[in-house]
Each structure stands twice: as structure tokens, then as C-alpha cells.
Enzyme design. Structure first.
Site, PDB file in Angstrom:
ATOM      1  N   LYS A 122       4.296   6.538   1.287  1.00 30.85           N
ATOM      2  CA  LYS A 122       4.788   5.564   0.784  1.00 30.85           C
ATOM      3  C   LYS A 122       6.377   5.427   1.483  1.00 30.85           C
ATOM      4  O   LYS A 122       6.981   6.677   1.777  1.00 30.85           O
ATOM      5  CB  LYS A 122       4.907   5.136  -0.627  1.00 30.85           C
ATOM      6  CG  LYS A 122       5.064   3.871  -1.236  1.00 30.85           C
ATOM      7  CD  LYS A 122       3.674   3.366  -1.213  1.00 30.85           C
ATOM      8  CE  LYS A 122       3.902   1.835  -1.549  1.00 30.85           C
ATOM      9  NZ  LYS A 122       2.057   1.316  -1.994  1.00 30.85           N
ATOM     10  N   ASP A 162       3.657  -3.605   1.088  1.00 33.57           N
ATOM     11  CA  ASP A 162       3.822  -3.481  -0.337  1.00 33.57           C
ATOM     12  C   ASP A 162       4.898  -4.852  -0.732  1.00 33.57           C
ATOM     13  O   ASP A 162       5.077  -5.871  -0.202  1.00 33.57           O
ATOM     14  CB  ASP A 162       4.408  -2.257  -0.599  1.00 33.57           C
ATOM     15  CG  ASP A 162       3.999  -2.044  -2.388  1.00 33.57           C
ATOM     16  OD1 ASP A 162       2.906  -1.593  -2.490  1.00 33.57           O
ATOM     17  OD2 ASP A 162       4.842  -2.114  -2.816  1.00 33.57           O
TER      18      ASP A 162
HETATM   19  P1  NDP Z   1       4.468  -9.372  -3.150  1.00 34.46           P
HETATM   20  O1  NDP Z   1       6.048  -8.973  -2.725  1.00 34.46           O
HETATM   21  O2  NDP Z   1       3.606  -9.937  -2.445  1.00 34.46           O
HETATM   22  O3  NDP Z   1       4.450  -9.975  -4.776  1.00 34.46           O
HETATM   23  C1  NDP Z   1       5.125  -9.171  -5.659  1.00 34.46           C
HETATM   24  C2  NDP Z   1       5.133 -10.293  -6.829  1.00 34.46           C
HETATM   25  O4  NDP Z   1       5.567  -9.533  -8.118  1.00 34.46           O
HETATM   26  C3  NDP Z   1       5.912 -11.238  -6.667  1.00 34.46           C
HETATM   27  O5  NDP Z   1       5.695 -12.528  -7.540  1.00 34.46           O
HETATM   28  C4  NDP Z   1       7.353 -10.867  -7.591  1.00 34.46           C
HETATM   29  O6  NDP Z   1       8.397 -11.621  -7.887  1.00 34.46           O
HETATM   30  C5  NDP Z   1       6.616 -10.058  -8.738  1.00 34.46           C
HETATM   31  N1  NDP Z   1       7.782  -8.709  -8.993  1.00 34.46           N
HETATM   32  C6  NDP Z   1       8.030  -7.907  -8.139  1.00 34.46           C
HETATM   33  N2  NDP Z   1       8.841  -6.968  -8.528  1.00 34.46           N
HETATM   34  C7  NDP Z   1       9.164  -7.315  -9.739  1.00 34.46           C
HETATM   35  C8  NDP Z   1       9.640  -6.960 -11.078  1.00 34.46           C
HETATM   36  N3  NDP Z   1      10.578  -6.022 -11.041  1.00 34.46           N
HETATM   37  N4  NDP Z   1       9.489  -7.759 -12.307  1.00 34.46           N
HETATM   38  C9  NDP Z   1       8.790  -8.909 -12.438  1.00 34.46           C
HETATM   39  N5  NDP Z   1       8.117  -9.285 -11.262  1.00 34.46           N
HETATM   40  C10 NDP Z   1       8.338  -8.533 -10.088  1.00 34.46           C
HETATM   41  O7  NDP Z   1       3.857  -7.813  -3.596  1.00 34.46           O
HETATM   42  P2  NDP Z   1       2.453  -7.507  -3.562  1.00 34.46           P
HETATM   43  O8  NDP Z   1       1.432  -8.475  -4.197  1.00 34.46           O
HETATM   44  O9  NDP Z   1       1.967  -6.861  -2.073  1.00 34.46           O
HETATM   45  O10 NDP Z   1       2.341  -6.319  -4.555  1.00 34.46           O
HETATM   46  C11 NDP Z   1       2.362  -6.451  -6.085  1.00 34.46           C
HETATM   47  C12 NDP Z   1       1.660  -5.083  -6.620  1.00 34.46           C
HETATM   48  O11 NDP Z   1       0.498  -4.782  -6.026  1.00 34.46           O
HETATM   49  C13 NDP Z   1       2.678  -4.009  -6.388  1.00 34.46           C
HETATM   50  O12 NDP Z   1       2.726  -3.056  -7.583  1.00 34.46           O
HETATM   51  C14 NDP Z   1       2.200  -3.137  -5.108  1.00 34.46           C
HETATM   52  O13 NDP Z   1       2.510  -2.101  -5.073  1.00 34.46           O
HETATM   53  C15 NDP Z   1       0.769  -3.411  -5.532  1.00 34.46           C
HETATM   54  N6  NDP Z   1      -0.305  -3.249  -4.411  1.00 34.46           N
HETATM   55  C16 NDP Z   1      -0.145  -4.100  -3.369  1.00 34.46           C
HETATM   56  C17 NDP Z   1      -1.025  -3.954  -1.953  1.00 34.46           C
HETATM   57  C18 NDP Z   1      -0.903  -4.592  -1.064  1.00 34.46           C
HETATM   58  O14 NDP Z   1      -1.883  -4.639  -0.326  1.00 34.46           O
HETATM   59  N7  NDP Z   1       0.099  -5.597  -0.981  1.00 34.46           N
HETATM   60  C19 NDP Z   1      -2.287  -3.023  -2.323  1.00 34.46           C
HETATM   61  C20 NDP Z   1      -2.166  -2.169  -3.620  1.00 34.46           C
HETATM   62  C21 NDP Z   1      -1.516  -2.573  -4.592  1.00 34.46           C
HETATM   63  P3  NDP Z   1       9.555 -12.008  -7.221  1.00 34.46           P
HETATM   64  O15 NDP Z   1       9.113 -12.955  -5.988  1.00 34.46           O
HETATM   65  O16 NDP Z   1      10.367 -12.742  -8.232  1.00 34.46           O
HETATM   66  O17 NDP Z   1      10.167 -10.566  -6.694  1.00 34.46           O
HETATM   67  O1  2IT Z   2      -0.295   0.544  -2.622  1.00 34.60           O
HETATM   68  C1  2IT Z   2      -1.206   0.221  -1.596  1.00 34.60           C
HETATM   69  O2  2IT Z   2      -2.247   0.666  -1.720  1.00 34.60           O
HETATM   70  C2  2IT Z   2      -0.377  -0.623  -0.617  1.00 34.60           C
HETATM   71  N1  2IT Z   2       0.557  -1.061  -0.699  1.00 34.60           N
HETATM   72  C3  2IT Z   2      -1.123  -0.809   0.482  1.00 34.60           C
HETATM   73  C4  2IT Z   2      -1.223   0.340   1.444  1.00 34.60           C
HETATM   74  C5  2IT Z   2      -1.890   0.298   2.718  1.00 34.60           C
HETATM   75  O3  2IT Z   2      -1.468   0.998   3.748  1.00 34.60           O
HETATM   76  O4  2IT Z   2      -2.489  -0.643   3.180  1.00 34.60           O
END
Ligand code: NDP
Ligand code: 2IT
Length: 449
Positions: A122, A162
Site C-alpha cells: 500500500k 484507493d
Molecule cells: P474515494 O476517494 O473514491 O471515496 C472516498 C469516500 O469516502 C468519499 O466520499 C470521501 O468523502 C469519504 N471519506 C474519505 N475519508 C473520509 C473520512 N476521514 N471521513 C469521512 N468520510 C471520508 O475512495 P474509494 O471509494 O476508492 O475508497 C473508499 C474505501 O474503500 C476506503 O476505505 C478504501 O480503502 C476502500 N477500498 C477501495 C477499493 C477500491 O478499489 N477503490 C478496494 C477496496 C477497498 P470526501 O470526498 O469528503 O473526502
Molecule cells: O484496498 C484495496 O483493495 C484497494 N484499494 C484496491 C487495490 C488494488 O490493487 O486494486
């Protein structure tokens, strides 16, 4: 067991998120350690909590007003025992070593569960993308890659998105990598479709989580149809969770960002979701605007003086936390239970505190830890790597079917491992044990390295 936890806490006393993630895994794998005493002999736990490599670097960049900024960049190369390091990059002001180490640690076991040959890593930066122009984002990404390129590669370490890193950032990062390395290669996943990306990668985490939830409900003879669902976040994971939930006939009533949440009792339909996608992905606006546009919806601002988040206090059957770590505490868990929740499937990484998880498990609701339920994202990243290596691209249906198959297999693996170790139906125990056993067996095979 307590010895190794104490050792870790004394060594790096300020890494509380990392401690939380490690404690959760090490507590649940206790029965495995008892069954296989030679794991302790091989210092498996000591090796698992020490990243193979931690890279930290300066990221200087110039804003649109010609002012110079300096951020911190990181890549945690946690484990390469099952394949090249693999895992996302997070750009968020809260990013520090503890958060990235917890995410890298979780990633090792999550990637093992996918059945694909990927190690765990990461990275990211404490850079805050909010309010920055496209040009500023591009300059930041270029500067970040000017250092990172030395440490990554299609057979070494393959980053992805992420929080704060989506298709736009992956594009800028890829462009700089290609220029510096003088080669076009699958060094990143989450690329756009026209230049090596995989179909269904944008949807994969959210879709995968809903596939996993459907599998869990099926064990009780139920489906998502007609169920009221709470979803947090409004980014990549949240958007495609909502999309699949709508398709399966569920009614999603919430979405959020760090400023607040919306509650729409009528449900978010495909048209409203389209508005959210344009709002978040193109205009990069705030979720508040949803309630301006759809006046029957309420917008409630985040109140950090509260000891709970009122978003988790509505009548609902299913919850899909999809924003960030520790967004559901014990009070929220009690509220969810009192309002009739029967399933919590984590889209985010570690969104529930240990106290909240204990409540879910004690109450015997269907609870899926992120390392199982959100593994669809990295799984399709793995499929993107395969397609890049073969220089082909699979049709949408093929990738989606593979994703479904992988989520089904993770679900079964969790249930089998939980049953084998005497805790049937406990997905937390099942996911941790199954991921752990696979990683540890590979470590033993490969000797002390
Ligand atoms: P994005 O940046 O697309 O979206 C994140 C969302 O979460 C936004 O709405 C953001 O709001 C909100 N957010 C972020 N930080 C905070 C905080 N500290 N408090 C409240 N709201 C918050 O990210 P993703 O959708 O990609 O990721 C979301 C979660 O999913 C994370 O935990 C990530 O690690 C996990 N994840 C993502 C994967 C992926 O493929 N993208 C795969 C597996 C897990 P704001 O716009 O206000 O910051
Ligand atoms: O938390 C996760 O699994 C991710 N942000 C996706 C990682 C990836 O390599 O697609």
C-alpha cells in the site's frame, strides 16, 4: 500472543491503526497457532508485522500560484510471498505510516483470499487533492512517480487506486512512469479502458461487495430484494455498491462524504445515482448538493462533538460502510442493531472498530470483514494484470463472471475455515484464518527470507 502484541506496541507506540489491524488478525488465528506449533518456531508473527520494505520520500510540487509545496510519499512493500506487491495508493491529508501499514497488512491477507498470485502493499501521500485543479493534480502525480518509479514494476510492485486516487490520477502516474522507464507495461491497475484498463475494474469493489452480501443472505434463504440499505461514502466503492443494490431491487437511503450525509427515504434510483456520479467524479462537488437537487432528501452535516454518527441510526436491514476506517463505533453498532440491521458488509477497509465488530458477532448478524467483502476490487486488478501480460482484453461479461466466481469462492473459503476451527458462520474468523494459513504456508515453503 500478548508478548508479540506488546513487542509491536513498544516498538512503534504511535501506530494505532496498525496495532488494531494486527491485533484483530492475531487474536482470531490463535487456534491455528495452537494446531501448528512450528509456525511460532519459524517466527511467523514477527515476520508478518515487519514490512519487507518501507519507502518514504519527498514529493515537492508547484501550485497554480507558483507556490512550492512538499508532501510525504510512501510505499509499504509488506509481503511478496504470494506474488508481486499489490495494493492501492491513497492521497488524503490523514495518511501516515500507521494507516498505510494497517492497509498493507490487511492487503496481504485479502489478496491471498482472492486466489490470484498477488502479494500485499500500500502507498500514498498526505497530499490533499480537495480543491486542487487538474494541473495541480497532474504535477503532484508526476512528482510522486518521479521517485516511486524506481521501486515498482509489473513483476515487482503494482499500485492502483484507493481514497483520492481514481482514473485521473492513475493516468497521470502511468504517463510519468512510461516516460521515465521508456516502456509501456502494466505497472498500475485501474487504468482507463483505451490504454490497458480492464472492463469492470471501476465497478469491481462495489459490485463484489454486493455479490458477497448476496451470498451471505442466501445462507439464510434471503435476498437483497426490497431490503432497505445504508451506504456510507460517495466515492468509487459507494457508487458501484449503490448501482448493484438498485439492480437487485434493494432500496438505498443514505450516502455521505466527510462533510455530512444525505437521507433519502424514497431511495436513490438510477437517475439520482447518475447525478451523484457526475457530482463526485466530474464536478468534484459535495454530497450536500444532492439534497439541493432532490428536495425530499435531508442533508445532515457531520457533527464531530457527537459520540456516534446519526447516519447509522435509521431503520434498515443492511449496511455497507464504504468511506474509511473506524467509521462505525460501538454506539453506532448498537444503533444499527436496535434499528433492525441483519447484515453489515464492509466496502471500506476496517470501517468497524473492534468494539463494533464484537457487537455484530455477539448479536449473530451477518458480518463480513472488508478483507473478504471488498476483495473484488483487487481481484479485478489481478485480472487486469493477467490481461496486460497476455496483451488481450476480456469482454465485460467474462470479467464480471470471474468476479462473481471469486466472491463466491471467498465466501465459501471463509465459511469452511470458520467451521473447521469451530466457529461456524463467523466470517471474521474464517477470513483471517484462511488468508493467514495461505500466506504462512507460502512463507514456510520459501524459508527464512
Ligand atoms: P474515494 O476517494 O473514491 O471515496 C472516498 C469516500 O469516502 C468519499 O466520499 C470521501 O468523502 C469519504 N471519506 C474519505 N475519508 C473520509 C473520512 N476521514 N471521513 C469521512 N468520510 C471520508 O475512495 P474509494 O471509494 O476508492 O475508497 C473508499 C474505501 O474503500 C476506503 O476505505 C478504501 O480503502 C476502500 N477500498 C477501495 C477499493 C477500491 O478499489 N477503490 C478496494 C477496496 C477497498 P470526501 O470526498 O469528503 O473526502
Ligand atoms: O484496498 C484495496 O483493495 C484497494 N484499494 C484496491 C487495490 C488494488 O490493487 O486494486
Amino acid at each position: 500472543m500478548t508478548d508479540i502484541i506488546l513487542y509491536m506496541k513498544n516498538r512503534d507506540p504511535f501506530e494505532k491503526e496498525f496495532h488494531q489491524a494486527v491485533e484483530e488478525v492475531f487474536e482470531t488465528v490463535q487456534p491455528v497457532l495452537e494446531r501448528y506449533p512450528d509456525y511460532r518456531q519459524a517466527a511467523i508473527l514477527e515476520r508478518l508485522i515487519e514490512p519487507e520494505r518501507v519507502i518514504q520520500f519527498r514529493v515537492p510540487w508547484v501550485d497554480d500560484e507558483s507556490q512550492v509545496h512538499v508532501n510525504r510519499g510512501y510505499r509499504i512493500q509488506m509481503s511478496s510471498v504470494i506474488g508481486p506487491y499489490k495494493g492501492g495508493l491513497r492521497f488524503h491529508p490523514s495518511v501516515n505510516l500507521s494507516i498505510l501499514k494497517f492497509l498493507a497488512f490487511e492487503q496481504v491477507f485479502k489478496n491471498a483470499l482472492t486466489t490470484l498470485p498477488m502479494g500485499g502493499g500500500k502507498g500514498g501521500s498526505d497530499f490533499n487533492p480537495k480543491g486542487r485543479s487538474d494541473q495541480e493534480i497532474m504535477r503532484f502525480c508526476q512528482s510522486f512517480m518521479m521517485e516511486l518509479f524506481r521501486h515498482v514494476g509489473p513483476n515487482t510492485d503494482v499500485p492502483a487506486g484507493d481514497i483520492g486516487v481514481g482514473a485521473r490520477e492513475i493516468g497521470y502516474l502511468f504517463g510519468m512512469y512510461k516516460k521515465l522507464r521508456y516502456e509501456f507495461t502494466g505497472v498500475l491497475t485501474g487504468k482507463s479502458l483505451g490504454w490497458g484498463g480492464s472492463l469492470v475494474r471501476p465497478e469491481a469493489t462495489g459490485f463484489g461487495n454486493v455479490y458477497f452480501a448476496s451470498e451471505m443472505l442466501a445462507t439464510r434463504g434471503e435476498s437483497l430484494k426490497g431490503k432497505i440499505c445504508l451506504v456510507s461514502g460517495s466515492g468509487n466503492v459507494a457508487q458501484y455498491t449503490v448501482e448493484k443494490l438498485i439492480e437487485l431491487g434493494a432500496r438505498v437511503v443514505t450516502l455521505s462524504d466527510s462533510s455530512g450525509y444525505i437521507y433519502d427515504e424514497d431511495g436513490i434510483d438510477a437517475r439520482k445515482l447518475d447525478f451523484v456520479k457526475r457530482l463526485k467524479n466530474e464536478r468534484r462537488g459535495r454530497i450536500r448538493e444532492y439534497a439541493d437537487k432532490y428536495s425530499k432528501a435531508a442533508y445532515i452535516e457531520t457533527d464531530s462533538t457527537l459520540d456516534h454518527n446519526p447516519m447509522w441510526n435509521y431503520p434498515a436491514k443492511c449496511a455497507f460502510p464504504s468511506a474509511t476506517q473506524n467509521e462505525i463505533n460501538d454506539k453506532d453498532a448498537c444503533n444499527l442493531i436496535n434499528r433492525g440491521i441483519s447484515l453489515v458488509s464492509e466496502g471500506a477497509n476496517m470501517p468497524s472498530t473492534p468494539e463494533a465488530i464484537k457487537i455484530f458477532i455477539d448479536k449473530k448478524i451477518l458480518y463480513a470483514p472488508g478483507k473478504a467483502s471488498n476483495a473484488g476490487g483487487v481481484a479485478v486488478s489481478g485480472l487486469e494484470m493477467s490481461q496486460n501480460s497476455m496483451r488481450i482484453s476480456w469482454p465485460r461479461e467474462e470479467v464480471d463472471n470471474r468476479l462473481k466466481g471469486i466472491m463466491k469462492s471467498i465466501h465459501k473459503t471463509c465459511l469452511d475455515a470458520a467451521a473447521e476451527y469451530g466457529d461456524p458462520g463467523n466470517y471474521l474468523v474464517g477470513a483471517n484464518i484462511a488468508g493467514f494459513v495461505k500466506v504462512v504456508n507460502a512463507m514456510i515453503d520459501q524459508g527464512v527470507v
